[in-house]
Each structure stands twice: as C-alpha cells, then as structure tokens.
Design a protein around this motif. Sequence first.
Motif, PDB file in Angstrom:
ATOM      1  N   GLY A  99     -21.946 -32.203 -28.845  1.00 33.44           N
ATOM      2  CA  GLY A  99     -21.967 -33.012 -30.055  1.00 33.44           C
ATOM      3  C   GLY A  99     -21.034 -34.198 -30.041  1.00 33.44           C
ATOM      4  N   MET A 100     -20.211 -34.327 -28.969  1.00 38.44           N
ATOM      5  CA  MET A 100     -19.212 -35.404 -28.938  1.00 38.44           C
ATOM      6  C   MET A 100     -18.845 -35.726 -27.501  1.00 38.44           C
ATOM      7  N   VAL A 101     -18.578 -37.009 -27.225  1.00 38.84           N
ATOM      8  CA  VAL A 101     -18.103 -37.433 -25.908  1.00 38.84           C
ATOM      9  C   VAL A 101     -16.603 -37.186 -25.852  1.00 38.84           C
ATOM     10  N   GLU A 102     -16.167 -36.407 -24.869  1.00 37.86           N
ATOM     11  CA  GLU A 102     -14.766 -35.989 -24.809  1.00 37.86           C
ATOM     12  C   GLU A 102     -13.862 -36.963 -24.059  1.00 37.86           C
ATOM     13  N   SER A 103     -14.427 -37.743 -23.120  1.00 38.09           N
ATOM     14  CA  SER A 103     -13.584 -38.620 -22.304  1.00 38.09           C
ATOM     15  C   SER A 103     -14.371 -39.861 -21.894  1.00 38.09           C
ATOM     16  N   GLY A 104     -13.649 -40.823 -21.311  1.00 36.48           N
ATOM     17  CA  GLY A 104     -14.297 -42.037 -20.834  1.00 36.48           C
ATOM     18  C   GLY A 104     -14.324 -43.128 -21.882  1.00 36.48           C
ATOM     19  N   VAL A 105     -15.106 -44.168 -21.609  1.00 33.72           N
ATOM     20  CA  VAL A 105     -15.187 -45.341 -22.482  1.00 33.72           C
ATOM     21  C   VAL A 105     -15.680 -44.978 -23.876  1.00 33.72           C
ATOM     22  N   PHE A 106     -16.609 -44.022 -23.946  1.00 35.19           N
ATOM     23  CA  PHE A 106     -17.203 -43.660 -25.236  1.00 35.19           C
ATOM     24  C   PHE A 106     -16.565 -42.420 -25.853  1.00 35.19           C
ATOM     25  N   ALA A 107     -15.368 -42.100 -25.443  1.00 37.37           N
ATOM     26  CA  ALA A 107     -14.665 -40.936 -25.995  1.00 37.37           C
ATOM     27  C   ALA A 107     -14.544 -41.065 -27.514  1.00 37.37           C
ATOM     28  N   GLY A 108     -14.925 -40.016 -28.219  1.00 40.98           N
ATOM     29  CA  GLY A 108     -14.883 -40.018 -29.679  1.00 40.98           C
ATOM     30  C   GLY A 108     -16.239 -40.229 -30.322  1.00 40.98           C
ATOM     31  N   LEU A 109     -17.183 -40.772 -29.545  1.00 43.79           N
ATOM     32  CA  LEU A 109     -18.531 -40.966 -30.078  1.00 43.79           C
ATOM     33  C   LEU A 109     -19.207 -39.611 -30.252  1.00 43.79           C
ATOM     34  N   SER A 110     -19.852 -39.415 -31.373  1.00 41.72           N
ATOM     35  CA  SER A 110     -20.488 -38.124 -31.658  1.00 41.72           C
ATOM     36  C   SER A 110     -21.853 -38.314 -32.285  1.00 41.72           C
ATOM     37  N   THR A 217      -3.750 -43.482 -35.154  1.00 40.03           N
ATOM     38  CA  THR A 217      -4.071 -43.505 -33.720  1.00 40.03           C
ATOM     39  C   THR A 217      -5.575 -43.353 -33.521  1.00 40.03           C
ATOM     40  N   THR A 218      -6.212 -42.579 -34.392  1.00 40.14           N
ATOM     41  CA  THR A 218      -7.669 -42.425 -34.346  1.00 40.14           C
ATOM     42  C   THR A 218      -8.354 -43.734 -34.723  1.00 40.14           C
ATOM     43  N   VAL A 219      -7.781 -44.423 -35.713  1.00 39.82           N
ATOM     44  CA  VAL A 219      -8.329 -45.708 -36.140  1.00 39.82           C
ATOM     45  C   VAL A 219      -8.304 -46.704 -34.982  1.00 39.82           C
ATOM     46  N   TRP A 220      -7.187 -46.764 -34.287  1.00 41.31           N
ATOM     47  CA  TRP A 220      -7.036 -47.696 -33.171  1.00 41.31           C
ATOM     48  C   TRP A 220      -8.050 -47.408 -32.075  1.00 41.31           C
ATOM     49  N   LYS A 221      -8.229 -46.131 -31.767  1.00 42.77           N
ATOM     50  CA  LYS A 221      -9.150 -45.749 -30.700  1.00 42.77           C
ATOM     51  C   LYS A 221     -10.604 -46.054 -31.045  1.00 42.77           C
ATOM     52  N   SER A 222     -10.929 -46.056 -32.322  1.00 42.72           N
ATOM     53  CA  SER A 222     -12.332 -46.234 -32.716  1.00 42.72           C
ATOM     54  C   SER A 222     -12.740 -47.704 -32.819  1.00 42.72           C
ATOM     55  N   GLY A 223     -11.788 -48.627 -32.643  1.00 46.11           N
ATOM     56  CA  GLY A 223     -12.048 -50.047 -32.860  1.00 46.11           C
ATOM     57  C   GLY A 223     -13.290 -50.601 -32.185  1.00 46.11           C
ATOM     58  N   LEU A 224     -13.253 -50.769 -30.849  1.00 47.28           N
ATOM     59  CA  LEU A 224     -14.360 -51.379 -30.119  1.00 47.28           C
ATOM     60  C   LEU A 224     -15.609 -50.512 -30.193  1.00 47.28           C
ATOM     61  N   LEU A 225     -15.415 -49.202 -30.091  1.00 43.51           N
ATOM     62  CA  LEU A 225     -16.556 -48.287 -30.148  1.00 43.51           C
ATOM     63  C   LEU A 225     -17.249 -48.380 -31.501  1.00 43.51           C
ATOM     64  N   GLY A 226     -16.464 -48.505 -32.565  1.00 45.82           N
ATOM     65  CA  GLY A 226     -17.037 -48.650 -33.900  1.00 45.82           C
ATOM     66  C   GLY A 226     -17.819 -49.936 -34.051  1.00 45.82           C
ATOM     67  N   VAL A 227     -17.317 -51.020 -33.441  1.00 46.23           N
ATOM     68  CA  VAL A 227     -18.020 -52.305 -33.485  1.00 46.23           C
ATOM     69  C   VAL A 227     -19.364 -52.187 -32.774  1.00 46.23           C
ATOM     70  N   LEU A 228     -19.358 -51.553 -31.598  1.00 45.90           N
ATOM     71  CA  LEU A 228     -20.609 -51.378 -30.836  1.00 45.90           C
ATOM     72  C   LEU A 228     -21.607 -50.524 -31.609  1.00 45.90           C
ATOM     73  N   LEU A 229     -21.108 -49.494 -32.267  1.00 45.61           N
ATOM     74  CA  LEU A 229     -21.990 -48.627 -33.051  1.00 45.61           C
ATOM     75  C   LEU A 229     -22.566 -49.402 -34.239  1.00 45.61           C
ATOM     76  N   ALA A 291     -16.786 -45.788 -40.831  1.00 46.78           N
ATOM     77  CA  ALA A 291     -16.107 -46.781 -41.661  1.00 46.78           C
ATOM     78  C   ALA A 291     -16.099 -48.153 -40.992  1.00 46.78           C
ATOM     79  N   THR A 292     -15.945 -48.175 -39.677  1.00 44.69           N
ATOM     80  CA  THR A 292     -16.001 -49.439 -38.944  1.00 44.69           C
ATOM     81  C   THR A 292     -17.405 -50.031 -39.021  1.00 44.69           C
ATOM     82  N   CYS A 293     -18.421 -49.167 -38.964  1.00 40.26           N
ATOM     83  CA  CYS A 293     -19.810 -49.620 -39.091  1.00 40.26           C
ATOM     84  C   CYS A 293     -20.050 -50.288 -40.437  1.00 40.26           C
ATOM     85  N   VAL A 294     -19.400 -49.772 -41.470  1.00 43.16           N
ATOM     86  CA  VAL A 294     -19.545 -50.362 -42.809  1.00 43.16           C
ATOM     87  C   VAL A 294     -19.143 -51.836 -42.765  1.00 43.16           C
ATOM     88  N   ILE A 295     -18.010 -52.115 -42.119  1.00 44.90           N
ATOM     89  CA  ILE A 295     -17.510 -53.486 -42.043  1.00 44.90           C
ATOM     90  C   ILE A 295     -18.406 -54.347 -41.162  1.00 44.90           C
TER      91      ILE A 295
END
Length: 322
Positions: A99-110, A217-229, A291-295
Amino acid sequence: MKIKAGLERIPGGLMMIPLLLGAVTNTLFPTAAKTFGSFTGALMTGALPILSVFFFCMGATIDFKATPYILKKGGALLGSKILAGTLLGLLAAQFMPTGMVESGVFAGLSVLAIVASMNDTNGGLYMALIGQYGKKEDGGAYTLMSMESGPFFTMLTLGIAGLAAFPWEAFVGAILPLLVGMVLGNLDHELRDFVKPAIPILIPFFAFGLGNTLNLTTVWKSGLLGVLLGIAVVVVTGTVLIIADKLTGGNGVAGIAAASTAGNAAAVPAAIASIDKTYAGIAPSATMLVATCVIVTAVLVPLATALWAKWVNADQRKEVVN
C-alpha cells in the motif's frame, strides 16, 4: 488586519495555513495537547468530530430535486472522477503490495494518497471557473458531485484493491452523516440554509486538528512528490472528465474545471486510519501529499481551464466563419 482576505489569496489557504500551523505546533511542542488538555487539547486532537459535522452540512446542500440536466452532467463528472481514481488506485496497488512505497525517489507515495487526491473536487474552484468560462447550468452539477466528500469512495477503492477489509458498519458510518444531512436538508430547506454557511467556517478548525497529527519533516519530504501527484491529478482526471463532459453535450470546460483536489480531501487519510489502524503509519505522509495536491491543482486547474476555454472558443469561431 485583513487575516481572512490574506488566507483567501493563498490557494486553499483556509485549509493549508491552519494545517501548517498545526504541524508547526506538533513539531515544536508535541505534548501540547496533553499539557493544556480541556478544550485546547480537544481542538488539537478532535478533527474527526468536526469533520462529521462538516460532512453533515455538505450533505444538507445536496438537492434531490436537481434537474435532469444537472443529474446527467453531475452524474457523469462524479462517476468519471471516481472511476479514474479507482482505476489508478488498482493499478498502483499492483506495484505497492503493502500500500506504500517504502524507499527510493517515491518513498511515502501510497495508494491511499493517490485515491484520496483524485476522488474529491474543489467545489469553490469549480463554481468560480464555471462562472467565468462555462455554462451557468453546469454549475449546478456540483450539487451531485459533492457526494464525493468523505472517505466512503476511498474506502471502497481500497477494499476493491484488496488493501483493506472494512466491516459494513464502517462503510455505513463513513457516509451516514452525509446521508442524514441530505435527508434533513431536503425535508426542510430552512435547515439547509441554516447549516450551509457552516461549511467554510469548519474547514480551518478541522485542518488545525489534522495538522497536529503531522510533523514538519514529513511535510518537507512530501514536497516534490506532492507536486508530481498534483500534476498527475490534473492530467489523469482532467482527461477523463473532459471526455465525460463532451459525451454529455459539453465542450470540456466543465470537465477540466473539475480536475482538482478539494481541501477536505486532506482529511480522508486520517479518517481511514481511524477506521483501519494499519493505515496509521501511512496517514501522515498521505495527508501532506493530498494537501500539497490541493495547492498544486488550485494553481494549475484555473490555468488549464482558461487555456482550454480559449482554445474551444477559437475553434468555435473558426467553425462560424467557415
């Protein structure tokens, strides 16, 4: 000071700023809710009760007596967006068995983040864009589309994907406040008018509560990934919605105008985690991605709608000339 006006100038500001304030509070003072307790602690940890009231009020605005055109248009856009989210969620589940990517560039994506970000349309943005670029009658389509609100369809998708097994009581509980609101709002239009103004008022309060479940720290990690999503939400759901809009007699403007992520969609991961504890570890990163997707979608969708409307109008003028 014009605090409200300042928040409204920021895409999704009434949701995002309280959310970030909550995240700052939780990061710097993680024990604040327990320390202060009482009403302060309840506000910092009580997002779900506020959300239940929010969904009741949303349900009360849904009119059973919608015209056939609104039912057709709203049903097509609602069904198409949910279908797009479901299919993408099922596809993602094949690559994320946990249900979630654990590591790598897309870590945190679920799968949870993907489905929640795709399932719910920013109603205020949709109505504003339709008022500027679309047909007046298409604005009424959101009456039906607002049924996207809440965790119900995300729960359904996760269940279909085999990533969760929710008891039937949980499904009923997820949609019951919305349904009760719908029934009461249609039985008494004065009640509908009474609760409708509460919808925007409740947003910053449940957002602050959600923020207190996050760490920066979670917010920082989700930055670029959130933009791509966010970009993926506009491209994927936008394509499907334009097709649905055209099949129901539109020109695609209503479709692209609906290709956004609603602010309250950021509340869905926490709602899911409260029902299925296995999502407790996934919910924080999923919340920030949504939340990043909202923006991102609040910025991209108006631009895409304006360009699409310009192209459609230019094309129509060419047909008239010819």
